[in-house]
Design a protein around this motif. Structure first.
Motif, PDB file in Angstrom:
ATOM      1  N   ASP A 171     -10.670 -19.400   2.192  1.00 59.88           N
ATOM      2  CA  ASP A 171      -9.811 -20.563   2.066  1.00 59.88           C
ATOM      3  C   ASP A 171     -10.673 -21.831   2.137  1.00 59.88           C
ATOM      4  O   ASP A 171     -11.666 -21.872   2.880  1.00 59.88           O
ATOM      5  CB  ASP A 171      -8.801 -20.550   3.214  1.00 59.88           C
ATOM      6  CG  ASP A 171      -7.829 -21.692   3.137  1.00 59.88           C
ATOM      7  OD1 ASP A 171      -6.889 -21.603   2.328  1.00 59.88           O
ATOM      8  OD2 ASP A 171      -8.020 -22.672   3.885  1.00 59.88           O
ATOM      9  N   ALA A 172     -10.317 -22.854   1.378  1.00 61.42           N
ATOM     10  CA  ALA A 172     -11.078 -24.112   1.368  1.00 61.42           C
ATOM     11  C   ALA A 172     -11.184 -24.712   2.767  1.00 61.42           C
ATOM     12  O   ALA A 172     -12.225 -25.273   3.129  1.00 61.42           O
ATOM     13  CB  ALA A 172     -10.431 -25.105   0.407  1.00 61.42           C
ATOM     14  N   ASP A 197     -10.811 -26.164  -5.425  1.00 58.62           N
ATOM     15  CA  ASP A 197     -10.698 -24.798  -5.933  1.00 58.62           C
ATOM     16  C   ASP A 197     -10.687 -24.897  -7.454  1.00 58.62           C
ATOM     17  O   ASP A 197      -9.719 -25.357  -8.056  1.00 58.62           O
ATOM     18  CB  ASP A 197      -9.423 -24.144  -5.413  1.00 58.62           C
ATOM     19  CG  ASP A 197      -9.323 -22.668  -5.746  1.00 58.62           C
ATOM     20  OD1 ASP A 197     -10.036 -22.199  -6.658  1.00 58.62           O
ATOM     21  OD2 ASP A 197      -8.512 -21.981  -5.089  1.00 58.62           O
ATOM     22  N   LEU A 198     -11.769 -24.488  -8.096  1.00 53.27           N
ATOM     23  CA  LEU A 198     -11.940 -24.696  -9.530  1.00 53.27           C
ATOM     24  C   LEU A 198     -11.050 -23.821 -10.393  1.00 53.27           C
ATOM     25  O   LEU A 198     -10.634 -24.224 -11.475  1.00 53.27           O
ATOM     26  CB  LEU A 198     -13.401 -24.466  -9.923  1.00 53.27           C
ATOM     27  CG  LEU A 198     -14.407 -25.434  -9.306  1.00 53.27           C
ATOM     28  CD1 LEU A 198     -15.821 -25.028  -9.696  1.00 53.27           C
ATOM     29  CD2 LEU A 198     -14.118 -26.860  -9.725  1.00 53.27           C
ATOM     30  N   ALA A 199     -10.787 -22.601  -9.952  1.00 57.31           N
ATOM     31  CA  ALA A 199     -10.039 -21.666 -10.780  1.00 57.31           C
ATOM     32  C   ALA A 199      -8.683 -21.294 -10.198  1.00 57.31           C
ATOM     33  O   ALA A 199      -7.935 -20.538 -10.805  1.00 57.31           O
ATOM     34  CB  ALA A 199     -10.871 -20.400 -11.011  1.00 57.31           C
ATOM     35  N   TYR A 241     -15.305 -22.473  -6.052  1.00 59.87           N
ATOM     36  CA  TYR A 241     -15.111 -23.796  -5.482  1.00 59.87           C
ATOM     37  C   TYR A 241     -16.213 -24.747  -5.929  1.00 59.87           C
ATOM     38  O   TYR A 241     -17.315 -24.324  -6.277  1.00 59.87           O
ATOM     39  CB  TYR A 241     -15.148 -23.737  -3.950  1.00 59.87           C
ATOM     40  CG  TYR A 241     -13.964 -23.055  -3.324  1.00 59.87           C
ATOM     41  CD1 TYR A 241     -12.769 -23.732  -3.120  1.00 59.87           C
ATOM     42  CD2 TYR A 241     -14.041 -21.727  -2.922  1.00 59.87           C
ATOM     43  CE1 TYR A 241     -11.680 -23.111  -2.533  1.00 59.87           C
ATOM     44  CE2 TYR A 241     -12.954 -21.098  -2.335  1.00 59.87           C
ATOM     45  CZ  TYR A 241     -11.781 -21.795  -2.138  1.00 59.87           C
ATOM     46  OH  TYR A 241     -10.708 -21.175  -1.557  1.00 59.87           O
ATOM     47  N   ALA A 242     -15.892 -26.035  -5.849  1.00 64.05           N
ATOM     48  CA  ALA A 242     -16.878 -27.098  -5.962  1.00 64.05           C
ATOM     49  C   ALA A 242     -16.791 -27.890  -4.663  1.00 64.05           C
ATOM     50  O   ALA A 242     -15.693 -28.172  -4.177  1.00 64.05           O
ATOM     51  CB  ALA A 242     -16.585 -27.999  -7.150  1.00 64.05           C
ATOM     52  N   HIS A 249     -17.541 -16.272  -3.674  1.00 63.67           N
ATOM     53  CA  HIS A 249     -18.191 -15.864  -4.916  1.00 63.67           C
ATOM     54  C   HIS A 249     -19.036 -16.970  -5.527  1.00 63.67           C
ATOM     55  O   HIS A 249     -20.178 -16.738  -5.918  1.00 63.67           O
ATOM     56  CB  HIS A 249     -17.140 -15.377  -5.917  1.00 63.67           C
ATOM     57  CG  HIS A 249     -17.705 -14.964  -7.225  1.00 63.67           C
ATOM     58  ND1 HIS A 249     -18.459 -13.824  -7.380  1.00 63.67           N
ATOM     59  CD2 HIS A 249     -17.659 -15.548  -8.439  1.00 63.67           C
ATOM     60  CE1 HIS A 249     -18.840 -13.724  -8.637  1.00 63.67           C
ATOM     61  NE2 HIS A 249     -18.365 -14.760  -9.302  1.00 63.67           N
ATOM     62  N   ALA A 250     -18.484 -18.189  -5.654  1.00 64.27           N
ATOM     63  CA  ALA A 250     -19.206 -19.267  -6.319  1.00 64.27           C
ATOM     64  C   ALA A 250     -18.884 -20.611  -5.673  1.00 64.27           C
ATOM     65  O   ALA A 250     -17.732 -20.896  -5.369  1.00 64.27           O
ATOM     66  CB  ALA A 250     -18.837 -19.306  -7.802  1.00 64.27           C
ATOM     67  N   LEU A 251     -19.939 -21.415  -5.479  1.00 69.00           N
ATOM     68  CA  LEU A 251     -19.783 -22.741  -4.917  1.00 69.00           C
ATOM     69  C   LEU A 251     -20.705 -23.692  -5.672  1.00 69.00           C
ATOM     70  O   LEU A 251     -21.921 -23.610  -5.544  1.00 69.00           O
ATOM     71  CB  LEU A 251     -20.124 -22.755  -3.427  1.00 69.00           C
ATOM     72  CG  LEU A 251     -20.017 -24.099  -2.711  1.00 69.00           C
ATOM     73  CD1 LEU A 251     -18.561 -24.549  -2.662  1.00 69.00           C
ATOM     74  CD2 LEU A 251     -20.592 -23.998  -1.316  1.00 69.00           C
ATOM     75  N   ALA A 252     -20.109 -24.556  -6.485  1.00 68.74           N
ATOM     76  CA  ALA A 252     -20.865 -25.611  -7.158  1.00 68.74           C
ATOM     77  C   ALA A 252     -21.034 -26.728  -6.128  1.00 68.74           C
ATOM     78  O   ALA A 252     -20.056 -27.271  -5.623  1.00 68.74           O
ATOM     79  CB  ALA A 252     -20.121 -26.110  -8.378  1.00 68.74           C
ATOM     80  N   LEU A 253     -22.270 -27.050  -5.802  1.00 63.34           N
ATOM     81  CA  LEU A 253     -22.546 -27.918  -4.655  1.00 63.34           C
ATOM     82  C   LEU A 253     -23.200 -29.221  -5.093  1.00 63.34           C
ATOM     83  O   LEU A 253     -24.166 -29.226  -5.858  1.00 63.34           O
ATOM     84  CB  LEU A 253     -23.453 -27.158  -3.697  1.00 63.34           C
ATOM     85  CG  LEU A 253     -23.713 -27.731  -2.327  1.00 63.34           C
ATOM     86  CD1 LEU A 253     -22.415 -27.994  -1.577  1.00 63.34           C
ATOM     87  CD2 LEU A 253     -24.583 -26.779  -1.522  1.00 63.34           C
TER      88      LEU A 253
END
Length: 78
Positions: A4-5, A25-27, A33-34, A67-71
């Motif tokens: 969870d964010a 939450d990108l998707a 997430y970003a 899974h994925a975090l654009a930072l």
């Protein structure tokens, strides 16, 4: 089970108490997430070192539960 964010934000805030944190939450799936993290702890550190501080705050969850975090990281503007 996705993260969870709010959990991501809490973990980052625990490691970087002064941080300004924005998480998106990108998707809409809780897996992609970003995050933008601004903290004085990043001052004088390379972008890679800044990202490592954030990844360390997530205690090994990157690539697994998260899974994925654009930072995006940076220091506060004076």
């Amino acid at each position: 089970m996705p993260m969870d964010a709010r959990e991501i934000e809490a973990m980052i805030r625990e490691a970087l108490p002064d941080a300004t944190i924005e998480i998106k939450d990108l998707a809409g799936d809780g897996d992609h997430y970003a995050a933008t993290v601004i903290s004085s702890a990043f001052k004088g550190k390379t972008r890679v070192a800044q990202h490592q501080l954030v990844y360390n705050a997530l205690q090994g969850r990157m690539g697994g539960v998260l899974h994925a975090l654009a930072l995006t990281t940076g220091v506060p503007q004076d």
